[in-house]
Design a protein around this motif. Structure first.
Motif, PDB file in Angstrom:
ATOM      1  N   MET A 151      46.436  64.472  73.779  1.00  0.00           N
ATOM      2  CA  MET A 151      47.165  64.416  75.044  1.00  0.00           C
ATOM      3  C   MET A 151      46.329  64.961  76.180  1.00  0.00           C
ATOM      4  O   MET A 151      46.339  64.414  77.296  1.00  0.00           O
ATOM      5  N   GLY A 152      45.596  66.040  75.930  1.00  0.00           N
ATOM      6  CA  GLY A 152      44.733  66.609  76.962  1.00  0.00           C
ATOM      7  C   GLY A 152      43.653  65.650  77.403  1.00  0.00           C
ATOM      8  O   GLY A 152      43.269  65.628  78.583  1.00  0.00           O
ATOM      9  N   ALA A 153      43.158  64.828  76.469  1.00  0.00           N
ATOM     10  CA  ALA A 153      42.135  63.843  76.813  1.00  0.00           C
ATOM     11  C   ALA A 153      42.711  62.749  77.707  1.00  0.00           C
ATOM     12  O   ALA A 153      42.066  62.299  78.661  1.00  0.00           O
ATOM     13  N   VAL A 154      43.940  62.314  77.421  1.00  0.00           N
ATOM     14  CA  VAL A 154      44.594  61.314  78.269  1.00  0.00           C
ATOM     15  C   VAL A 154      44.860  61.892  79.653  1.00  0.00           C
ATOM     16  O   VAL A 154      44.637  61.235  80.682  1.00  0.00           O
ATOM     17  N   ARG A 199      36.489  65.219  89.725  1.00  0.00           N
ATOM     18  CA  ARG A 199      35.139  64.829  89.336  1.00  0.00           C
ATOM     19  C   ARG A 199      34.416  66.003  88.674  1.00  0.00           C
ATOM     20  O   ARG A 199      33.613  66.680  89.285  1.00  0.00           O
ATOM     21  N   PRO A 200      34.663  66.251  87.386  1.00  0.00           N
ATOM     22  CA  PRO A 200      33.876  67.256  86.675  1.00  0.00           C
ATOM     23  C   PRO A 200      32.469  66.721  86.424  1.00  0.00           C
ATOM     24  O   PRO A 200      32.164  65.554  86.696  1.00  0.00           O
ATOM     25  N   THR A 201      31.620  67.569  85.878  1.00  0.00           N
ATOM     26  CA  THR A 201      30.248  67.144  85.600  1.00  0.00           C
ATOM     27  C   THR A 201      30.193  66.206  84.402  1.00  0.00           C
ATOM     28  O   THR A 201      29.433  65.227  84.392  1.00  0.00           O
ATOM     29  N   ALA A 202      31.001  66.482  83.371  1.00  0.00           N
ATOM     30  CA  ALA A 202      31.008  65.662  82.158  1.00  0.00           C
ATOM     31  C   ALA A 202      32.295  65.915  81.384  1.00  0.00           C
ATOM     32  O   ALA A 202      32.981  66.927  81.600  1.00  0.00           O
ATOM     33  N   ASN A 203      32.616  64.987  80.473  1.00  0.00           N
ATOM     34  CA  ASN A 203      33.783  65.100  79.602  1.00  0.00           C
ATOM     35  C   ASN A 203      33.367  65.035  78.139  1.00  0.00           C
ATOM     36  O   ASN A 203      32.488  64.249  77.778  1.00  0.00           O
ATOM     37  N   VAL A 204      34.048  65.816  77.311  1.00  0.00           N
ATOM     38  CA  VAL A 204      34.025  65.611  75.863  1.00  0.00           C
ATOM     39  C   VAL A 204      35.482  65.414  75.461  1.00  0.00           C
ATOM     40  O   VAL A 204      36.298  66.330  75.564  1.00  0.00           O
ATOM     41  N   LEU A 205      35.829  64.196  75.026  1.00  0.00           N
ATOM     42  CA  LEU A 205      37.219  63.830  74.792  1.00  0.00           C
ATOM     43  C   LEU A 205      37.436  63.483  73.324  1.00  0.00           C
ATOM     44  O   LEU A 205      36.767  62.606  72.776  1.00  0.00           O
ATOM     45  N   GLU A 206      38.390  64.168  72.705  1.00  0.00           N
ATOM     46  CA  GLU A 206      38.747  63.916  71.315  1.00  0.00           C
ATOM     47  C   GLU A 206      39.997  63.046  71.235  1.00  0.00           C
ATOM     48  O   GLU A 206      41.034  63.378  71.814  1.00  0.00           O
ATOM     49  N   CYS A 207      39.908  61.966  70.530  1.00  0.00           N
ATOM     50  CA  CYS A 207      41.015  61.088  70.113  1.00  0.00           C
ATOM     51  C   CYS A 207      42.104  60.867  71.160  1.00  0.00           C
ATOM     52  O   CYS A 207      43.287  61.120  70.882  1.00  0.00           O
ATOM     53  N   PRO A 208      41.781  60.406  72.369  1.00  0.00           N
ATOM     54  CA  PRO A 208      42.852  60.019  73.296  1.00  0.00           C
ATOM     55  C   PRO A 208      43.562  58.769  72.774  1.00  0.00           C
ATOM     56  O   PRO A 208      42.926  57.874  72.207  1.00  0.00           O
ATOM     57  N   TYR A 209      44.875  58.708  72.938  1.00  0.00           N
ATOM     58  CA  TYR A 209      45.598  57.501  72.516  1.00  0.00           C
ATOM     59  C   TYR A 209      45.445  56.413  73.572  1.00  0.00           C
ATOM     60  O   TYR A 209      45.178  56.683  74.747  1.00  0.00           O
ATOM     61  N   THR A 253      43.281  53.492  78.468  1.00  0.00           N
ATOM     62  CA  THR A 253      42.270  52.440  78.605  1.00  0.00           C
ATOM     63  C   THR A 253      42.108  52.039  80.066  1.00  0.00           C
ATOM     64  O   THR A 253      40.981  51.880  80.562  1.00  0.00           O
ATOM     65  N   ALA A 254      43.216  51.901  80.769  1.00  0.00           N
ATOM     66  CA  ALA A 254      43.147  51.584  82.197  1.00  0.00           C
ATOM     67  C   ALA A 254      42.520  52.732  82.974  1.00  0.00           C
ATOM     68  O   ALA A 254      41.723  52.514  83.898  1.00  0.00           O
ATOM     69  N   TYR A 255      42.863  53.968  82.618  1.00  0.00           N
ATOM     70  CA  TYR A 255      42.258  55.115  83.296  1.00  0.00           C
ATOM     71  C   TYR A 255      40.751  55.157  83.070  1.00  0.00           C
ATOM     72  O   TYR A 255      39.975  55.455  83.984  1.00  0.00           O
ATOM     73  N   ALA A 256      40.327  54.863  81.837  1.00  0.00           N
ATOM     74  CA  ALA A 256      38.896  54.921  81.509  1.00  0.00           C
ATOM     75  C   ALA A 256      38.083  53.978  82.384  1.00  0.00           C
ATOM     76  O   ALA A 256      36.949  54.286  82.764  1.00  0.00           O
ATOM     77  N   ALA A 257      38.664  52.834  82.709  1.00  0.00           N
ATOM     78  CA  ALA A 257      37.948  51.846  83.522  1.00  0.00           C
ATOM     79  C   ALA A 257      37.689  52.345  84.939  1.00  0.00           C
ATOM     80  O   ALA A 257      36.841  51.798  85.647  1.00  0.00           O
ATOM     81  N   ARG A 258      38.423  53.394  85.351  1.00  0.00           N
ATOM     82  CA  ARG A 258      38.240  53.961  86.688  1.00  0.00           C
ATOM     83  C   ARG A 258      37.679  55.386  86.620  1.00  0.00           C
ATOM     84  O   ARG A 258      37.823  56.147  87.563  1.00  0.00           O
ATOM     85  N   THR A 259      37.041  55.708  85.493  1.00  0.00           N
ATOM     86  CA  THR A 259      36.494  57.051  85.288  1.00  0.00           C
ATOM     87  C   THR A 259      34.976  56.987  85.200  1.00  0.00           C
ATOM     88  O   THR A 259      34.426  56.589  84.169  1.00  0.00           O
ATOM     89  N   PRO A 260      34.252  57.365  86.254  1.00  0.00           N
ATOM     90  CA  PRO A 260      32.789  57.299  86.236  1.00  0.00           C
ATOM     91  C   PRO A 260      32.111  58.507  85.601  1.00  0.00           C
ATOM     92  O   PRO A 260      30.886  58.529  85.448  1.00  0.00           O
ATOM     93  N   THR A 261      32.883  59.521  85.230  1.00  0.00           N
ATOM     94  CA  THR A 261      32.310  60.755  84.682  1.00  0.00           C
ATOM     95  C   THR A 261      31.597  60.484  83.360  1.00  0.00           C
ATOM     96  O   THR A 261      32.148  59.795  82.493  1.00  0.00           O
ATOM     97  N   PRO A 262      30.393  61.014  83.154  1.00  0.00           N
ATOM     98  CA  PRO A 262      29.743  60.887  81.845  1.00  0.00           C
ATOM     99  C   PRO A 262      30.657  61.443  80.751  1.00  0.00           C
ATOM    100  O   PRO A 262      31.172  62.558  80.875  1.00  0.00           O
ATOM    101  N   THR A 263      30.862  60.664  79.687  1.00  0.00           N
ATOM    102  CA  THR A 263      31.873  61.017  78.693  1.00  0.00           C
ATOM    103  C   THR A 263      31.369  60.831  77.272  1.00  0.00           C
ATOM    104  O   THR A 263      30.804  59.783  76.941  1.00  0.00           O
ATOM    105  N   ASP A 270      38.141  51.860  70.384  1.00  0.00           N
ATOM    106  CA  ASP A 270      37.150  50.865  70.817  1.00  0.00           C
ATOM    107  C   ASP A 270      37.422  50.427  72.251  1.00  0.00           C
ATOM    108  O   ASP A 270      36.488  50.284  73.060  1.00  0.00           O
ATOM    109  N   ALA A 271      38.704  50.200  72.567  1.00  0.00           N
ATOM    110  CA  ALA A 271      39.053  49.720  73.901  1.00  0.00           C
ATOM    111  C   ALA A 271      38.766  50.778  74.964  1.00  0.00           C
ATOM    112  O   ALA A 271      38.251  50.464  76.048  1.00  0.00           O
ATOM    113  N   ILE A 272      39.089  52.032  74.672  1.00  0.00           N
ATOM    114  CA  ILE A 272      38.827  53.112  75.632  1.00  0.00           C
ATOM    115  C   ILE A 272      37.324  53.251  75.857  1.00  0.00           C
ATOM    116  O   ILE A 272      36.858  53.352  77.004  1.00  0.00           O
ATOM    117  N   PHE A 273      36.551  53.237  74.766  1.00  0.00           N
ATOM    118  CA  PHE A 273      35.106  53.410  74.902  1.00  0.00           C
ATOM    119  C   PHE A 273      34.487  52.256  75.688  1.00  0.00           C
ATOM    120  O   PHE A 273      33.639  52.466  76.572  1.00  0.00           O
TER     121      PHE A 273
END
Length: 298
Positions: free
Chosen positions: A159-162, A174-184, A227-237, A254-257
């Motif tokens: 949930m935190g990743a979403v 705009r953080p410097t980078a993200n490490v995201l575990e298992c977003p739905y 997945t829609a949010y990821a398409a508008r997220t430029p942060t290195p992830t 796969d779709a989020i990545f």
């Protein structure tokens, strides 16, 4: 009409916790038939999460203002920090569940800030929207940290990743980078998978649950879509996923990545479920996280 009433009760229970001393419903095998029918009709009572463990490293308790209520955080500083890692937990969890991760980041040379989302742990309230309103908590914490020196990396689970992806795509964080575990993938996909896991038809129950969840919490829950949010997220992830995860599918991951708009890296953990990946793959998890975050530290 009856089906909609039942769906509303379940949606309300799913997004509104009870007081910390509240009792969970008994396991199904211990319930009488009337109790089972009542639970089916009204949903499961979920106590507000608690922090059962304190950090073993030096820390200060920080109370941050947030749009959803006061946020309770633990801040652990290190000398000559390379930056700060902000850690965010998953659904029905709390900041104490990320103490192992925080300890590792400190050993890498980062300050850490662990925060309970509003409605969880030591933070104010009892409401949880599974990532929607929580995005504003991510934004508040990140902007507070960005007033201080050094890069800010977000480490967030489920949930935190979403919530992180929404904060960056819709709230301008705009953080410097993200490490995201298992977003739905989306709220609807998550509801559908939960019903399938119980061998209950997903349609129309999942759709009704998402609809009434949004109504009960004043947002469009069908638009809660990582997945829609990821398409508008430029942060290195860096995206992490366990191949045995029964809650988040490979297709969702796969779709989020594929959608992530910025520089990206992915690591799968064989045999890991919806759980901390260091449990079964400590060395791989440490090596992957360190290799990624070190690219963005000072």
């Amino acid at each position: 009409m009856l089906l909609n009433v039942v769906a509303f009760f379940h949606a309300w229970r799913f997004t509104h916790f009870v007081a910390e001393n509240g009792q969970r419903a008994d396991s199904p095998e211990r319930l009488t038939l009337p109790q089972k029918l009542w639970l089916l009709a009204t949903g499961v009572r979920t106590p507000k999460s608690r922090n059962h463990t304190l950090p073993t490293f030096p820390y200060a308790t920080v109370q941050l203002p947030g749009p959803n209520g006061r946020l309770a955080s633990w801040y652990g500083a290190v000398p000559r920090a390379r930056g700060t890692v902000a850690l965010f937990h998953g659904y029905t969890s709390s900041k104490s569940h990320l103490l192992t991760e925080a300890g590792y980041f400190r050993r890498l040379g980062y300050n850490v800030l662990l925060t309970d989302f509003a409605g969880n742990g030591g933070s104010a309230g009892y409401q949880c929207t599974v990532g929607h309103h929580e995005a504003a908590d991510v934004a508040a914490v990140t902007r507070w940290l960005q007033k201080r020196p050094g890069p800010v990396v977000i480490y967030a689970n489920s949930m935190g990743a979403v919530a992180t992806l929404r904060a960056e795509s819709e709230l301008g964080v705009r953080p410097t980078a993200n490490v995201l575990e298992c977003p739905y993938g989306s709220m609807l996909a998550t509801a559908q998978s939960r019903f399938r896991s119980m061998h209950v038809p997903a349609f129309p129950l999942a759709n009704l649950l998402v609809f009434w969840g949004g109504v009960a919490n004043h947002f469009q829950a069908f638009d809660l879509d990582a997945t829609a949010y990821a398409a508008r997220t430029p942060t290195p992830t860096l995206l992490l996923w366990g191949t045995a995860d029964s809650r988040v599918t490979r297709a969702e991951t796969d779709a989020i990545f594929a959608a992530l708009a910025g520089p990206k890296q992915r690591q799968d953990f064989p045999g890991s479920g919806h759980e901390p990946y260091w449990w079964k793959h400590e060395a791989l998890w440490q090596r992957t996280v360190a290799g990624f975050t070190n690219q963005y530290s000072r």
